[in-house]
Design a protein around this motif. Structure first.
Motif, short mmCIF file in Angstrom:
data_model
loop_
_atom_site.label_atom_id
_atom_site.label_comp_id
_atom_site.label_asym_id
_atom_site.label_seq_id
_atom_site.Cartn_x
_atom_site.Cartn_y
_atom_site.Cartn_z
N HIS A 86 0.83 -1.21 0.00
CA HIS A 86 0.00 0.00 0.00
C HIS A 86 0.87 1.26 0.00
CE1 HIS A 86 -2.80 3.11 1.09
NE2 HIS A 86 -2.37 3.18 2.33
N ALA A 87 1.95 1.24 0.78
CA ALA A 87 2.82 2.41 0.86
C ALA A 87 3.37 2.79 -0.51
CB ALA A 87 3.96 2.16 1.84
N VAL A 88 3.80 1.79 -1.28
CA VAL A 88 4.40 2.08 -2.58
C VAL A 88 3.36 2.63 -3.55
CG1 VAL A 88 5.50 1.04 -4.60
CG2 VAL A 88 6.27 0.42 -2.30
N THR A 89 2.18 2.03 -3.60
CA THR A 89 1.18 2.52 -4.54
C THR A 89 0.60 3.86 -4.08
OG1 THR A 89 0.68 0.25 -5.15
CG2 THR A 89 -0.91 1.92 -5.79
N SER A 90 0.51 4.08 -2.77
CA SER A 90 0.12 5.39 -2.27
C SER A 90 1.15 6.44 -2.68
CB SER A 90 -0.01 5.36 -0.74
OG SER A 90 -0.39 6.63 -0.24
N ALA A 91 2.42 6.06 -2.64
CA ALA A 91 3.47 6.97 -3.11
C ALA A 91 3.30 7.28 -4.59
CB ALA A 91 4.84 6.36 -2.85
N ALA A 92 2.90 6.27 -5.36
CA ALA A 92 2.65 6.51 -6.78
C ALA A 92 1.56 7.57 -6.95
CB ALA A 92 2.24 5.20 -7.47
N GLY A 93 0.50 7.47 -6.14
CA GLY A 93 -0.55 8.47 -6.21
C GLY A 93 -0.06 9.86 -5.83
N LEU A 94 0.78 9.94 -4.80
CA LEU A 94 1.35 11.23 -4.41
C LEU A 94 2.17 11.83 -5.54
CD1 LEU A 94 2.35 10.26 -0.78
CD2 LEU A 94 0.86 12.18 -1.35
#
Length: 604
Positions: free
Chosen positions: A334-342
């Protein structure tokens, strides 16, 4: 040390025969034992102090190893080890060849799963229960012990979703102490708080997905935990026993530790709770200072972590810029894909993980970040050989994994000066993902370069000698390569030592330099298969460079626990070993009639 009750426990059967009035004394003696042994050796203190009564109760109710006990994030298994006949091993805790700090199957039949990456126990339990049902093993039970922090991980939620569909009579013991390294965050934490307080109304999360809920139970009341577990065994289906515990219980320095420094400790003085003497600045501390500097200068930089704010050095950034740091729980994917969104939203996220936990999010790095060419920077602490935590915590796979990601650039600083420089370069990158890796421990002193050649630092060049050997050092092994060069010079061998700084993909300058030398050796503290040396060898082969490229690194094996210098030495990553390998290969090349490369002028 002498213990009146603990000294009589050689296995779970001895525990079952104890009278109830002896159990509080046993719990006190276990805590005294843990404080003395773990403070002397280092290890996970706080988590184990919190599960003393809970573990006693489990071994009194269940029959290990017939009943399968799986400890999620197995650092909380020290008490389990003590109650299954391994008390004497604590004198060699986390020492090479000694007692592991995690469950280890070769140690005991009571260790079923070598589990130290969080949020996996419920999936193991789901599979074990299904296997027992298909094999007709109705006499066995499955018990999964999971903390509230580990329950924030995606795999735990996926497993709960399946357990509730009737995998079998699984007992999920929820060890709820309100934290992992840091306080547990998110909606789940709020839900558990309501369950503890008795303010939740209607079906809870566990009941909604199909599990029976028992609790909350005082996890430090052995009789209450036993009663709840016995009730759980009477129910023909999946059950959650919600045990409320206190991390660090019984040791004031751990109980009063707001920053949870007693979660995992080095050698400390048990009386004061402090480390003896001073220590050199660490890589983590150096990074923490750089992130604070960057945060003040770059309002577009945000940071993410997976329940490890302080261990990865983000606490200073969080204090100054609380709205720009996101703790997402034990949820690397989740952290990595949330970072993608950021990043899609116009920010530059910095995802800070231990290198070993990067493994859990490779698909997200590949498909959610790299495919979209997003500027996300991954900072990988404890890369390479970490030491006493063993095979699951060595951060030795990151280079091989990241080397497969299109567009990924990986930097490996050799000293604190390069860490700052490379971090700035990573954050200036807009065309795709970057990663910065550094090891556990002290950051050392600056290793200045003689010159820089299109991004590659020349650290050493033997004067008035042929260009015999090119040593390509990855990150902190620059010092090893430089000392090896001195030994080779004593043997009359001309050596050039270079630091690529950006180790992946291969800088064309390295191919050019390899073509100018009779032999090239890469030196790295990751797996040789797919690492920096392998990538350089492929690049040289593609360019039809005739000189051989030999990779020095770690084997494609799970390495045991021990001190980092000893593990590196075992695998030929000392100055003497590097020099000896270079000498042997140089002599072989010299006798193969390979034409000597022409001399090259020193780059400016």
């Amino acid at each position: 040390m002498s213990f009146s009750v603990l000294g009589r426990i050689t296995g779970p059967e001895d525990l079952k025969s104890l009278r109830p009035e002896h159990l509080p004394t046993l719990a006190d003696e276990i805590r005294e034992f843990l404080v003395e042994k773990v403070c002397a050796a280092g290890g996970h203190l706080g988590p184990n102090l919190g599960v003393v009564e809970l573990t006693i109760a489990l071994h009194r109710v269940f029959d290990s190893p017939t009943d399968r006990l799986v400890f999620d994030t197995g650092h909380q298994s020290y008490v389990h080890k003590m109650l299954t006949g391994r008390q004497a091993g604590f004198d060699s805790l986390r020492v090479a060849g000694g007692l592991s700090g995690y469950p280890l199957r070769e140690e005991s039949e009571h260790d079923l799963v070598e589990n130290s990456h969080a949020s996996t126990a419920l999936s193991y339990a789901d599979g074990l229960a299904k296997a027992q049902r298909l094999l007709g093993e109705d006499h066995r039970r499955v018990v999964a012990v999971i903390g509230d922090g580990a329950l924030t991980g995606g795999m735990a939620w996926e497993a709960l979703n399946n357990l509730g569909r009737g995998a079998g009579p699984v007992v999920v013991v929820l060890n709820d102490n309100g934290r992992s390294y840091d306080p547990t965050i998110g909606g789940l934490a709020e839900h558990l708080t309501a369950l503890r307080a008795g303010t939740h109304r209607g079906p809870n999360l566990f009941e909604t997905v199909g599990l029976t809920y028992l609790g909350p139970v005082d996890g430090h009341d052995i009789a209450a935990v036993e009663q709840a577990c016995r009730r759980a065994t009477e129910l023909d289906g999946p059950v959650v026993v919600h045990c409320v515990t206190e991390k660090g219980r019984g040791y004031p320095h751990a109980e009063n530790d707001e920053n949870d420094r007693m979660h995992g400790i080095g050698v400390i003085d048990a009386a004061t709770g402090r480390s003896p003497g001073g220590s050199a600045p660490s890589w983590t501390g150096t990074f923490a200072g750089e992130m604070e500097r960057i945060g003040a200068a770059r309002p577009d930089v945000v940071a993410l972590t997976a329940a490890m704010l302080r261990p990865v050095g983000l606490h200073r950034f969080a204090q100054r810029f609380p709205d720009r740091v996101f703790d997402l729980g034990i949820a690397e994917q989740h952290a990595v894909t949330s970072a993608a969104g950021l990043a899609m939203g116009g920010l530059h996220p910095v995802v800070c993980l231990y290198a070993t936990f990067l493994n859990r999010a490779v698909d997200q790095i590949m498909m959610d970040v790299a495919l979209h060419e997003l500027p996300v920077t991954f900072v990988l602490d404890r890369a390479g050989v970490t030491g006493p935590d063993g095979p699951s915590h060595h951060g030795m796979w990151d280079l091989a994994l990241l080397g497969t990601v299109p567009g990924m650039r990986v930097a490996s600083p050799r000293d604190p000066v390069q860490l700052a420089e490379l971090l700035d370069e990573a954050l200036d990158t807009r065309s795709g993902p970057t990663a910065l890796r550094f090891p556990k421990g002290g950051a050392g002193v600056e290793i200045p370069a003689l010159s820089r050649m299109e991004g590659v630092d020349i650290l050493h060049r033997t004067r008035s000698r042929p260009l015999d050997v090119l040593l390509v050092s990855a990150g902190v092994l620059a010092g090893t390569a430089l000392r090896a060069a001195e030994l080779l010079a004593d043997e009359g061998v001309g050596v050039t030592v270079v630091d690529p700084r950006w180790v992946l993909p291969v800088n064309p300058v390295l191919v050019h330099l390899a073509a100018r030398h009779r032999l090239t050796l890469s030196v790295e503290d990751g797996v040789r298969t797919g690492g920096v040396g392998a990538a350089l060898a492929q690049a040289c082969a593609d360019a039809r460079v005739p000189a051989p490229v030999h990779a020095l690194g770690l084997p494609r094996e799970f390495l045991g626990h021990g001190e980092r210098p000893d593990i590196l030495a075992e695998h030929g990553l000392t100055p003497r070993s590097v020099a000896d390998t270079a000498l042997a290969l140089h002599h072989a090349a010299a006798t193969s009639h390979t034409p000597a490369p022409r001399r090259e002028r020193t780059p400016r």
